[in-house]
Scaffold this active site. Structure first.
Site, short mmCIF file in Angstrom:
data_model
loop_
_atom_site.label_atom_id
_atom_site.label_comp_id
_atom_site.label_asym_id
_atom_site.label_seq_id
_atom_site.Cartn_x
_atom_site.Cartn_y
_atom_site.Cartn_z
N HIS A 112 -54.44 -29.56 101.30
CA HIS A 112 -54.56 -30.11 99.94
C HIS A 112 -54.01 -29.16 98.88
O HIS A 112 -53.84 -27.97 99.11
CB HIS A 112 -55.99 -30.55 99.64
CG HIS A 112 -56.98 -29.43 99.53
ND1 HIS A 112 -57.67 -28.94 100.61
CD2 HIS A 112 -57.40 -28.71 98.47
CE1 HIS A 112 -58.49 -27.97 100.21
NE2 HIS A 112 -58.34 -27.81 98.92
N HIS A 114 -54.46 -27.22 96.34
CA HIS A 114 -55.19 -26.20 95.60
C HIS A 114 -54.60 -24.84 95.93
O HIS A 114 -54.02 -24.65 97.00
CB HIS A 114 -56.68 -26.20 95.98
CG HIS A 114 -57.47 -27.27 95.29
ND1 HIS A 114 -58.74 -27.64 95.70
CD2 HIS A 114 -57.18 -28.05 94.21
CE1 HIS A 114 -59.20 -28.60 94.91
NE2 HIS A 114 -58.27 -28.87 94.00
N ASP A 116 -55.65 -22.09 97.04
CA ASP A 116 -56.00 -21.36 98.26
C ASP A 116 -55.36 -21.95 99.52
O ASP A 116 -55.47 -21.37 100.60
CB ASP A 116 -57.53 -21.26 98.43
CG ASP A 116 -58.28 -22.52 98.14
OD1 ASP A 116 -57.72 -23.41 97.48
OD2 ASP A 116 -59.45 -22.64 98.56
N HIS A 117 -54.67 -23.08 99.40
CA HIS A 117 -53.98 -23.66 100.56
C HIS A 117 -52.50 -23.92 100.27
O HIS A 117 -51.71 -24.09 101.19
CB HIS A 117 -54.67 -24.96 101.00
CG HIS A 117 -56.15 -24.76 101.12
ND1 HIS A 117 -56.72 -24.02 102.13
CD2 HIS A 117 -57.17 -25.13 100.30
CE1 HIS A 117 -58.03 -23.96 101.95
NE2 HIS A 117 -58.33 -24.62 100.85
N HIS A 190 -61.83 -34.60 98.31
CA HIS A 190 -61.86 -33.25 97.73
C HIS A 190 -60.73 -33.14 96.71
O HIS A 190 -60.90 -32.60 95.62
CB HIS A 190 -61.71 -32.23 98.86
CG HIS A 190 -61.74 -30.81 98.39
ND1 HIS A 190 -62.89 -30.19 97.97
CD2 HIS A 190 -60.75 -29.89 98.26
CE1 HIS A 190 -62.60 -28.94 97.61
NE2 HIS A 190 -61.31 -28.75 97.78
N TYR A 224 -66.16 -33.93 85.33
CA TYR A 224 -65.82 -35.00 86.28
C TYR A 224 -67.08 -35.57 86.92
O TYR A 224 -68.00 -34.84 87.28
CB TYR A 224 -64.92 -34.43 87.37
CG TYR A 224 -64.34 -35.47 88.31
CD1 TYR A 224 -63.08 -36.01 88.09
CD2 TYR A 224 -65.05 -35.88 89.44
CE1 TYR A 224 -62.54 -36.95 88.97
CE2 TYR A 224 -64.52 -36.81 90.32
CZ TYR A 224 -63.26 -37.34 90.08
OH TYR A 224 -62.73 -38.26 90.94
N HIS A 258 -60.71 -23.83 105.53
CA HIS A 258 -61.56 -22.64 105.44
C HIS A 258 -62.18 -22.46 106.84
O HIS A 258 -63.00 -23.29 107.25
CB HIS A 258 -62.66 -22.81 104.38
CG HIS A 258 -62.11 -22.87 102.99
ND1 HIS A 258 -62.03 -21.76 102.17
CD2 HIS A 258 -61.60 -23.90 102.28
CE1 HIS A 258 -61.48 -22.10 101.02
NE2 HIS A 258 -61.21 -23.39 101.05
ZN LIG Z 1 -59.84 -27.04 97.60
#
Ligand SMILES: [Zn+2]
Length: 308
Positions: A112, A114, A116-117, A190, A224, A258
């Site tokens: 996805h 974000h 961190d990926h 997510h 949100y 993760h």
């Molecule tokens: Zn994420």
């Protein structure tokens, strides 16, 4: 409906025996180390990890805290996820340490959009020259390096380097590189562009269904609300559908973006105490996420009641 196929062509650029030799040498070195866990369960996002085989032609090339996988074939490889901006160089070094060449990566896919990926994708795309294949909602986010209000966490997110060479794939597309074949399972929730991936890896005759299931956590910034269907029609229903779909996947070996979310370092590498193969793992992962979503919706409802 028949799934469509994204075929990534590439030339054979290395010899297989050499690869096998180098990969074997790395595994021996890894096996010779102490029997403590390969990585700490609570490792930091950028803590370096030694690369290691997950199963068959599937290799872990990420950091201790953020996953990246390499699927290899004589006709080229597929890289799954780019981890953080700081991890790009580590992923490239891990691919090389296994005896593979980043230039032989023919396609990059991701979980996805974000930091961190996707943070390492720009560098990985540049070095490999491979296209980054993403479902439609993730495409403009990757190209811009910034999310929009469709992302539940928008206000708490960091941006990342814009990614060149992004190509859209359809939901349930199948990405093919030589004999490799990865199915893209749409798993929004997510994030809108969240995608899980599944493929078959064989170690001699021991064939297993790998599932790289995306993050399924219901988490957002303070504005949100998942229950606010008027602001994002159908999103909560799609999230529920995601959880049901992941729960129902054929799933021998689960890996998550993760590693801690699937207790990877208790299941893989030195010091592993749990089986790597667990056919109930995807179901358990989805059920846990459903409980988090339910809790989150109850909190939203309580907050609405408390607000005059
Ligand atoms: Zn994420």
């Amino acid at each position: 409906m028949k799934p469509c196929t994204t075929l990534v062509r590439g030339a054979l650029a290395f010899t297989l025996p050499l690869l096998a030799l180098q990969a074997g040498a790395v595994e021996e070195r890894v096996a010779a180390t102490a029997s403590s866990p390969h990585c700490a369960a609570d490792a930091g996002w950028n803590d370096p990890a030694r690369p290691l085989r997950v199963h068959g032609n599937t290799w872990y090339v990420g950091t201790c805290g953020i996953s990246a996988l390499l699927l290899t074939s004589p006709q080229g490889h597929v890289l799954v996820d780019g981890a953080t901006p700081q991890a790009g160089a580590q992923i490239l070094a891990n691919i090389r340490a296994l005896g593979f060449k980043p230039e032989d990566v023919r396609a990059i896919v991701l979980s996805h959009e974000h930091v961190d990926h996707a943070g390492g994708l720009a560098e990985l795309q540049r070095v490999t020259g491979a296209p980054v294949l993403a479902r439609a909602p993730a495409v403009p986010i990757l190209q811009r390096g910034a999310s929009d209000r469709s992302d539940p966490q928008l206000l708490s997110l960091k941006g990342f380097a814009p990614v060149a060479g992004v190509k859209a794939i359809a939901d349930d597309d199948v990405v093919r590189v030589g004999p490799l074949s990865l199915a893209a399972i749409p798993t929004p929730g997510h994030t809108p562009g969240g995608t899980s991936w599944t493929w078959r890896s064989c170690d001699a005759k021991d064939c297993r269904q790998l599932v790289y299931a995306d993050s399924l956590t219901a988490i957002s910034d303070k504005h949100y609300r998942y229950a606010d269907d008027a602001s994002h029609p159908g999103y909560l229903a799609a999230f529920r559908q995601t959880l049901a779909r992941v729960a129902g996947l054929e799933c021998d070996i689960l890996v998550t973006p993760h590693p801690s979310a699937s207790r990877l370092w208790s299941r893989l590498g030195t010091g592993a105490t749990e089986p790597l193969v667990d056919t109930a793992a995807c179901r358990g992962y989805a059920h846990k996420a459903a409980a988090v979503l339910d809790k989150r919706l109850a909190e939203e409802a309580a907050n609405v009641e408390a607000t005059p």
